[in-house]
Structures are given as structure tokens and as C-alpha cells.
Write an enzyme that holds these catalytic residues in place. Structure first.
Site, mmCIF file in Angstrom:
data_model
loop_
_atom_site.group_PDB
_atom_site.id
_atom_site.type_symbol
_atom_site.label_atom_id
_atom_site.label_comp_id
_atom_site.label_asym_id
_atom_site.label_seq_id
_atom_site.Cartn_x
_atom_site.Cartn_y
_atom_site.Cartn_z
ATOM 1 N N HIS A 51 91.214 -31.334 22.899
ATOM 2 C CA HIS A 51 91.864 -32.590 23.241
ATOM 3 C C HIS A 51 93.121 -32.802 22.385
ATOM 4 C CE1 HIS A 51 91.889 -37.038 24.141
ATOM 5 N NE2 HIS A 51 92.436 -37.054 22.935
ATOM 6 N N GLU A 52 92.982 -32.590 21.079
ATOM 7 C CA GLU A 52 94.112 -32.828 20.174
ATOM 8 C C GLU A 52 95.246 -31.843 20.432
ATOM 9 O OE1 GLU A 52 94.321 -35.438 18.506
ATOM 10 O OE2 GLU A 52 92.249 -36.081 18.688
HETATM 11 ZN ZN LIG Z 1 93.862 -38.434 22.210
#
Ligand SMILES: [Zn+2]
Length: 267
Positions: free
Chosen positions: A129-130
């Protein structure tokens, strides 16, 4: 970053570009086809990310737990192999349930996250996600929006001043939720990072179904300080529904990766 001739010169150049950026309209498209306003070059964003990471590393102790460091690096390296580039990973000693990635190839994970992200696949969901925020250029959009709305000079001053503290610059780039400065990523950015992150973890051979479990853990953990990846987001239910809807696409990707020998064993 020794390849840069002069840090000072870079900063001056960056200030100039920040100040003149409003005269330029640069439209781009995200990996998922969303229109983006990007006023800055990748090297400008890299410079901001590298500066913010250095400031954070000065302010937050790096963990001495070798096992945690090896584990996080194993998961992060498996993810970044799928997106390319050179990435530096640091594990910070902190109770915060949090992680971030910055332009310039920087990843930070707080030891508190390891209590909530159970197992390598769930950690891969967070790191995916990051990293997706970075690959999709979300920080550039954020800084561009701040420039357009008149907040850009602050960003320029932060870079040029260099000593204003990592929190403000981290916030400008979207990674500063833990600093209490509420400039979270937009809902569109969060959804995009969720879906792209799911693609990355599947390609790396992590089980994408564990992403659903992760967000359920996150919802249970709650807490008064929402981590970056849980802030400013549609409700957990919506998030989990969106991820589940993409599983039919990413499960075969995961199975192919496993069949091709991508079987991460990070612990
Ligand atoms: Zn985020």
C-alpha cells in the site's frame, strides 16, 4: 545521495521550480487511469522524500531488534523487486502502528505495526500500500494541490530551510499522520494504493487474501491516532469490500507467482 553535485544548489533549483510551478499545468494519469495534476519533476519529489526521511531518521530511533529488521527488509525487498528501483528500508522503534514510503525510494516501518500486521502477508499488504502511493505519484499530486491552494510556499521553505522538522515535510508528502498534522491522503489516493498494493503483493508471491484480514485487525486495533493507511478513508467495510472485489483478479497472479518459485519466507 552523492550523485548530486551540490545539495545546496539542488535546493535552490527546487525552490525556483516550486515558486514557478503555478505557471505550469502538467496533467498525468495514474496507473489506474485517474487524471492527475503533477507540477513537479520526479527528481524534485525524490529530493523532498530523501530530506523528509533523513529528518525522520534523526528524530526517531532505529530499532536494535535484528530479527525485526531482517523480517521487515525481507518483506519490503520482495515487494520493491516487483516495482523496480533502489529502496532503503528502516525499522523505527515506536509503539505507533504505522508505516510509510517516500519518493526517492525510502520505506519506514514502526515496530508497533508488527503487533497488528500478523505474519508476512499482512505486512506485505501494508508495505505494498505504501509503495503504491509512491509509484502512483500521490505525493506529487498532494504537493501540487498545496501549491495551487497557496500552501506551496510552506513546502518550499521547508526544503530550503531544511531544519523545520521532519513532521511538516512528511505531512506535505502524505506520510505525516503520526505527527498530528492532519493532511492525510485523499480517499481516491487511499483506494488506489489499496488496489495497486494488492497487485504488488500478489506479484511478489504474498497471499492477497491476507489483506482483508489485515484491515479487519486494523479496525479492531482502533486507537486514537489513526495510522497513515487507515486515515481519511472510506469506512473499513468499504475498504474491505473494494479489496475483496479485486481478489478474483489478484488470486491467479499470486498463484502464478508461487508456481514460478516466488515463495517468500520472511518469518
Ligand atoms: Zn495510504
Amino acid at each position: 545521495m552523492n550523485r548530486r553535485p551540490s545539495h545546496q544548489k539542488r535546493r535552490q533549483k527546487l525552490l525556483l521550480s516550486l515558486l514557478t510551478a503555478t505557471a505550469v499545468v502538467a496533467c498525468a494519469t495514474s496507473p489506474l487511469g485517474r487524471n492527475q495534476l503533477k507540477l513537479y519533476s520526479d527528481s524534485d519529489l525524490d529530493e523532498m522524500g530523501v530530506t523528509a526521511f533523513a529528518q525522520t531518521a534523526k528524530e526517531t530511533p532505529v530499532t536494535t531488534n535484528g530479527q525485526a529488521t531482517t523480517y521487515v527488509n525481507c518483506v519490503a525487498n520482495a515487494i520493491t523487486r516487483e516495482v523496480g528501483g533502489v529502496w532503503e528500508v528502516k525499522v523505527f522503534e515506536s509503539k505507533d502502528v504505522n508505516a510509510f514510503a517516500l519518493p526517492g525510494g525510502k520505506i519506514g516501518v514502526y515496530t508497533g505495526l508488527l503487533q497488528v500486521a500478523k505474519g508476512q502477508d499482512q505486512l506485505a499488504a501494508v508495505i505494498g500500500h505504501e509503495v503504491a502511493h509512491v509509484i502512483a505519484g500521490h505525493s506529487n499530486e498532494r504537493v501540487s494541490q498545496q501549491q495551487v491552494t497557496g500552501l506551496g510556499l510552506n513546502v518550499a521553505q521547508l526544503i530550503v530551510g531544511g531544519g523545520a522538522g521532519g513532521g511538516a515535510l512528511m505531512s506535505a508528502l502524505g506520510a505525516g499522520a503520526q505527527y498530528g498534522v492532519l493532511l492525510p491522503f485523499s480517499r481516491a489516493h487511499e483506494s488506489e494504493a489499496d488496489l495497486l498494493g494488492l497487485d504488488y503483493m500478489a506479484k511478489a508471491g504474498f497471499d492477497p487474501r491476507q489483506a482483508v484480514q489485515l484491515w479487519q485487525n486494523m479496525a479492531q486495533a482502533g486507537g486514537q491516532k489513526p495510522p497513515e493507511f487507515a486515515s481519511s478513508h472510506p469506512s473499513d467495510d468499504t475498504r474491505i469490500r473494494q479489496i475483496a472485489a479485486r481478489l478474483p483478479q489478484d488470486l491467479p497472479v499470486y498463484q502464478s507467482a508461487q508456481a514460478a518459485g516466488k515463495k517468500p519466507k520472511c518469518g
